[in-house]
Design an enzyme around this catalytic site. Structure first.
Site, mmCIF file in Angstrom:
data_model
loop_
_atom_site.group_PDB
_atom_site.id
_atom_site.type_symbol
_atom_site.label_atom_id
_atom_site.label_comp_id
_atom_site.label_asym_id
_atom_site.label_seq_id
_atom_site.Cartn_x
_atom_site.Cartn_y
_atom_site.Cartn_z
ATOM 1 N N ASN A 14 23.941 -52.664 20.867
ATOM 2 C CA ASN A 14 24.194 -51.332 20.316
ATOM 3 C C ASN A 14 23.519 -51.284 18.953
ATOM 4 O O ASN A 14 24.053 -51.814 17.971
ATOM 5 C CB ASN A 14 25.698 -51.077 20.203
ATOM 6 C CG ASN A 14 26.020 -49.675 19.699
ATOM 7 O OD1 ASN A 14 25.127 -48.890 19.384
ATOM 8 N ND2 ASN A 14 27.298 -49.367 19.610
ATOM 9 N N ARG A 95 23.158 -49.608 24.811
ATOM 10 C CA ARG A 95 23.842 -48.328 24.656
ATOM 11 C C ARG A 95 22.837 -47.334 24.081
ATOM 12 O O ARG A 95 22.236 -47.557 23.025
ATOM 13 C CB ARG A 95 25.018 -48.459 23.702
ATOM 14 C CG ARG A 95 25.724 -47.117 23.452
ATOM 15 C CD ARG A 95 26.808 -47.251 22.405
ATOM 16 N NE ARG A 95 27.488 -45.964 22.205
ATOM 17 C CZ ARG A 95 27.634 -45.390 21.007
ATOM 18 N NH1 ARG A 95 27.158 -45.954 19.925
ATOM 19 N NH2 ARG A 95 28.286 -44.242 20.908
ATOM 20 N N HIS A 184 30.689 -40.532 23.949
ATOM 21 C CA HIS A 184 31.706 -41.559 24.209
ATOM 22 C C HIS A 184 32.030 -41.631 25.705
ATOM 23 O O HIS A 184 33.111 -42.089 26.097
ATOM 24 C CB HIS A 184 33.010 -41.278 23.433
ATOM 25 C CG HIS A 184 32.883 -41.347 21.953
ATOM 26 N ND1 HIS A 184 33.593 -40.510 21.102
ATOM 27 C CD2 HIS A 184 32.121 -42.135 21.152
ATOM 28 C CE1 HIS A 184 33.287 -40.785 19.851
ATOM 29 N NE2 HIS A 184 32.395 -41.771 19.854
ATOM 30 N N ARG A 245 32.486 -36.617 9.780
ATOM 31 C CA ARG A 245 31.939 -35.418 10.414
ATOM 32 C C ARG A 245 32.968 -34.293 10.441
ATOM 33 O O ARG A 245 34.151 -34.534 10.623
ATOM 34 C CB ARG A 245 31.480 -35.735 11.841
ATOM 35 C CG ARG A 245 30.254 -36.614 11.907
ATOM 36 C CD ARG A 245 29.941 -36.998 13.345
ATOM 37 N NE ARG A 245 29.968 -38.447 13.505
ATOM 38 C CZ ARG A 245 29.944 -39.068 14.669
ATOM 39 N NH1 ARG A 245 29.905 -38.377 15.792
ATOM 40 N NH2 ARG A 245 29.967 -40.381 14.720
ATOM 41 N N GLU A 388 33.868 -50.820 25.895
ATOM 42 C CA GLU A 388 32.577 -50.244 26.250
ATOM 43 C C GLU A 388 31.558 -51.323 26.605
ATOM 44 O O GLU A 388 30.705 -51.119 27.472
ATOM 45 C CB GLU A 388 32.058 -49.378 25.099
ATOM 46 C CG GLU A 388 32.894 -48.127 24.864
ATOM 47 C CD GLU A 388 32.509 -47.389 23.604
ATOM 48 O OE1 GLU A 388 31.678 -46.455 23.696
ATOM 49 O OE2 GLU A 388 33.030 -47.727 22.529
#
Length: 407
Positions: A14, A95, A184, A245, A388
């Protein structure tokens, strides 16, 4: 041939703009063999934290770029007696945040696929370029290991048109690929499947709301194994209040900041993605620190927490209606798995909707899936740790294996 230490395993990568997370794991036994993080890549004081079979190493040195970081990681493996390039590694799983309209399943990376990922970079300018850097760096050093891209948007590819479509001029939306993609997805799929499995029910028979709450946060409504809505949109900016965010915001604010504030597009981009959310409200995006400040009576932290919860509860209500009621509500990711207060407060007062949290169960900390609702709760509330990396590893080895057999 004797089995090498990581024979048959998958390297999951990742890559961020200045970081690279990696893990080596067995997709069958779920054993994690190695785990690490390279930080501050391209800066003068880079650092790698590397763990291999119980052995921790921390290295501080200059890493000029991601290829240098990967080379250093391979050297750390070599110091443990493992030649990664000649160890029987089954695949590398990357990813990739945005698959656009092109990619909706794990895909073997070749030159054509790489070019297409690069073409859709404008849809995720903060993420896809970094993901590509990781792909290129690993491929340069492990050219003979199959590389597979697993896309964050894939799970939400088939959202109903009503959920995926923005009320924008249709021709403009088509020309610029404007639609809800969702993110996600790897986590939402893994957790929703794991929740059904934990409950001993068929995935297709469970309607659930999944809350992936970390520094980045999103929620999904999954009806019988099929996602029907999600909070993130064309980019990972929309939806819940996040660490840095804004989440949902009136588009007119952007016009106001540009026309009245004289801010450029890039300045506004930085503001809404990196200087807003919890950090913008109280100067802090570490949820543990925010909760400590709330307990101490800090007004700014309390407001940030209340705004965060207000958005969560709004979406929980919306998804309960969209699903016509839920069988399960599932919390996951860093905040979702560890912040008992968030779980309790986000579902407080919903007994009339069949949702009751058991305070003692909710207070338990565990790395295992668990029920935190009362025995009488009509809706089962769970905490299911996400994984993940395992999901990516399984998808990567499946693609690499099928490609090998086809060849």
């Amino acid at each position: 041939m004797s089995r090498t230490p990581i024979d048959g395993t998958v390297l999951v990568v990742n890559a961020g703009s200045s970081s690279l997370k990696y893990q080596v794991l067995d997709p069958v036994t779920e054993e994690v063999i190695a785990d690490g993080l390279a930080e501050r890549i391209g800066e003068s004081a880079s650092r790698i934290k590397h763990w291999y079979r119980g052995h921790d190493v921390e290295v501080e040195e200059t890493l000029a770029d991601h290829e240098a970081a990967i080379a250093r990681v391979l050297a750390l493996f070599a110091a443990d007696g493992v030649d990664v390039a000649d160890s029987g590694l089954a695949a590398v799983g990357h990813r990739v945040v945005h698959g656009g309209r092109s990619f909706f399943e794990p895909t073997l990376i070749d030159d054509v696929v790489r070019s297409e990922i690069e073409r859709i970079c404008p849809l995720a300018p903060l993420h896809n370029p970094a993901n590509l850097v990781g792909i290129d760096a690993v491929s340069a050093l492990l050219p003979d290991v199959p590389a597979v891209a697993v896309f964050d948007t894939a799970f939400f590819h088939d959202l109903p048109d009503a959920a995926a479509t923005y009320a924008l001029d249709a021709a403009v939306a088509e020309e610029y690929a404007v639609r809800r993609y969702g993110f996600h997805g790897t986590s939402h799929e893994y957790v929703s499947r794991r929740a059904a499995e934990f409950l001993g029910r068929d995935y297709a028979d469970v309607d659930q709301i999944v809350l992936h709450l970390g520094n980045g946060a999103s929620m999904s409504a999954v009806a019988g194994g099929r996602p029907v809505d999600t909070t993130m949109g064309m980019t990972p900016l929309e939806g819940l209040v996040m660490g840095t965010r804004t989440g949902d915001i009136d588009a007119g604010i952007v016009f106001q900041l540009a026309r009245v504030g004289g801010m450029s597009v890039d300045e506004i981009d930085t503001l809404v993605n990196k200087r807003s959310g919890l950090k913008g409200l109280c100067g802090e995006n570490d949820f543990r620190a925010i909760l400590e400040r709330v307990e101490a009576g800090d007004a700014a932290a309390r407001l940030a927490y209340d705004v965060y919860l207000h958005r969560l509860r709004r979406y929980i209500g919306a998804y309960l209606i969209e699903l016509g009621g839920a069988d399960a509500i599932v919390f996951t990711a860093g905040v979702g798995e560890n912040a008992a207060a968030v779980r309790a407060d986000s579902l407080a007062g919903l007994e009339k909707f069949g949702i009751e949290i058991d305070a003692e169960r909710n207070a338990v900390r565990s790395s295992e899936p668990r029920v935190i609702s009362t025995e009488s709760s009509e809706v089962t509330v769970l905490v299911v740790p996400t994984n993940e990396e395992l999901a990516i590893a399984r998808q990567a080895v499946a693609v690499a294996g099928s490609t090998s057999q086809a060849g």
